[in-house]
Design an enzyme around this catalytic site. Structure first.
Site, PDB file in Angstrom:
ATOM      1  CG  ASP A 134      -1.713   1.239   1.389  1.00 39.46           C
ATOM      2  OD1 ASP A 134      -2.365   1.641   0.413  1.00 39.46           O
ATOM      3  OD2 ASP A 134      -1.678   1.835   2.489  1.00 39.46           O
ATOM      4  CG  ASP A 333      -1.321   2.388   6.925  1.00 36.92           C
ATOM      5  OD1 ASP A 333      -1.806   2.212   5.788  1.00 36.92           O
ATOM      6  OD2 ASP A 333      -1.125   3.515   7.411  1.00 36.92           O
ATOM      7  CG  ASP A 337      -4.510  -1.020   3.351  1.00 36.66           C
ATOM      8  OD1 ASP A 337      -4.856  -0.850   2.166  1.00 36.66           O
ATOM      9  OD2 ASP A 337      -3.821  -0.208   3.989  1.00 36.66           O
TER      10      ASP A 337
END
Length: 453
Positions: A134, A333, A337
């Site tokens: 990410d 995080d 996600d």
């Protein structure tokens, strides 16, 4: 709940409760992904399932052979050899080979700020061939700051920022916090917003002082028939400089452009290079626009980018890579996600992220650095290698010891193995396995200061 109110107060109306909330749906997605993971069979269990019956058969054959063909006193020879076979073949070392190595490996990982939830995750991490990252909060600091305020002809900077802060006060997005913080630093007081709504993957809109305000990316403007004009080229230039441009429109007319930049973590490039040096494919996955994502990817050395992904699509992208035959690790995080973290073969959560992400992941990186991913993979490979060494040692010990215990040497004029010595040898094999596993305590995933791991 799933909301954190940092500043001020708010009036909330619950339109969905319980299982109908967005958080509950995310939790359900996470649960489904976790339940879909195949269980890893224990190698030691598979070996033991063959080894134990084999030893019993060998013991019976030894008993019959000495009873029928052995010298007198046959019963004495039969009892000594049979008992010696059973003693020396006691699978203590085989049973210790896997759990003791995993215990030490998990402890070694914890020393480096890597919390591993179970032994299966420790074993799987070493087999990863693809790592999906990410962007916000993972590759970058996750603390975006406003860098550009470029008003149109009818606004000044303060007026544009005032409207942007007004519309963003209802948003939970990290970019909204950057806009609000910039307004606070300039002592700008913003009005209330009405009819606020967020458009997934595009931006926000609402009414401010009787005017309809839209604030978001180019797609939001296009969907509402608003032409940004000359600001398009400026937005493209900012995106190529790893900044996130956002357009603000008032009553159907473009009012200006704001841009936010999220600093890249100092060690992201080095950590990604470590992964690539190990032959691991690294993919950047983000909902940001492609130009910004590609600029960040160039800076940190990532060649493959999947951009403009809606929050609910991240898990689908991970599943797509798995469908290609990849063993995928996901690093993230945020709440959005979580399904991707749970669906990946190994999920890595940044320890500074949300509780939902941490709960969904198999591994938590408490130090927030991507070096933790490379370290976890290195510890995993060292642990699995140690387990194989333990199993091999235990297997060789039994391959050599059982025939000797059965009296093979006696057939060629040698002595019979004393059961006491067999017991000592059995204990020594367990000590050997434990000692080999404890070598992991001295393992270092990498040499700091740019050295090779």
């Amino acid at each position: 709940g799933g909301t954190l109110n940092k500043v001020g107060s708010f009036l909330m109306q619950a339109k969905h409760v319980g299982a109908d909330t967005a958080l509950a749906r995310i939790v359900e997605m996470v649960r489904q992904a976790q339940n879909s993971k195949p269980a890893i069979g224990r190698l030691a269990d598979r070996i033991a399932s063959v080894f134990v019956p084999s030893v019993l058969i060998i013991a019976v054959l030894t008993c019959l052979a000495w009873y029928n063909f052995g010298p007198d006193p046959r019963v004495s020879y039969m009892l000594v050899t049979t008992m010696t076979v059973l003693i020396i073949a006691c699978p203590c070392a085989l049973g210790l080979a896997t759990p003791i190595a995993i215990m030490v490996g998990v402890g070694k990982a914890a020393e480096h700020g890597i919390l591993i939830r179970n032994g299966e995750a420790l074993q799987r991490a070493g087999s990863l061939d693809t790592v999906v990252l990410d962007k916000t909060g993972t590759v970058t600091e996750g603390r975006p700051a406003l860098t550009v305020v470029e008003p149109g002809s009818d606004f000044n900077e303060a007026g544009l920022l005032r409207l942007a802060a007004a519309i963003e006060q209802g948003s939970e997005h990290p970019l909204a916090e950057a806009v609000l913080q910039a307004a606070r630093e300039r002592d700008i007081v913003w009005p209330a917003v009405e009819d606020f709504a967020a458009v997934e993957g595009q931006g926000v809109h609402g009414c401010v002082e009787g005017s309809k305000v839209l604030f978001g990316n180019a797609k939001l403007m296009a969907d509402n028939g608003i032409e940004p004009g000359r600001l398009v080229a400026r937005a493209e230039a900012l995106a190529c400089d790893a900044q996130t441009p956002m357009f603000l429109a008032v009553d159907g007319r473009i009012a200006g452009l704001l841009a936010v930049s999220d600093p890249i973590k100092a060690d992201s490039h080095e950590a990604i290079a470590r992964l690539q040096a190990e032959g691991i494919r690294v993919v950047l996955l983000t909902g940001d626009n492609r130009a910004t994502a590609e600029a960040v990817a160039r800076t940190v050395g990532v060649d493959e980018v999947i951009a403009e992904v809606l929050p609910g699509e991240k898990a689908d992208k991970v599943a797509m890579l798995q469908g290609e035959g990849c063993v995928v690790g996901m690093v993230g995080d945020g709440i959005n996600d979580a399904p991707a973290l749970a669906g990946a073969d190994v999920g890595f959560a940044i320890g500074t992220g949300t509780d939902v992400a941490i709960e969904s992941a198999d591994v938590t990186l408490m130090r927030g650095s991507l070096h933790g991913v490379a370290d976890a993979i290195a510890v995993s490979r060292a642990t699995v290698r140690n387990i194989k060494q333990n199993l091999f040692g235990a297997f060789i010990y039994n391959v050599v010891g059982i025939p000797v215990a059965a009296g093979v040497l006696y057939l060629f004029g040698g002595p019979l193995l004393n059961p006491v010595i067999a017991g000592a040898a059995m204990a020594l094999s367990s000590v050997t396995v434990v000692s080999n596993a404890n070598r992991l305590r001295f393992f270092q995933p990498r040499v700091r200061g740019g050295g090779r791991p």
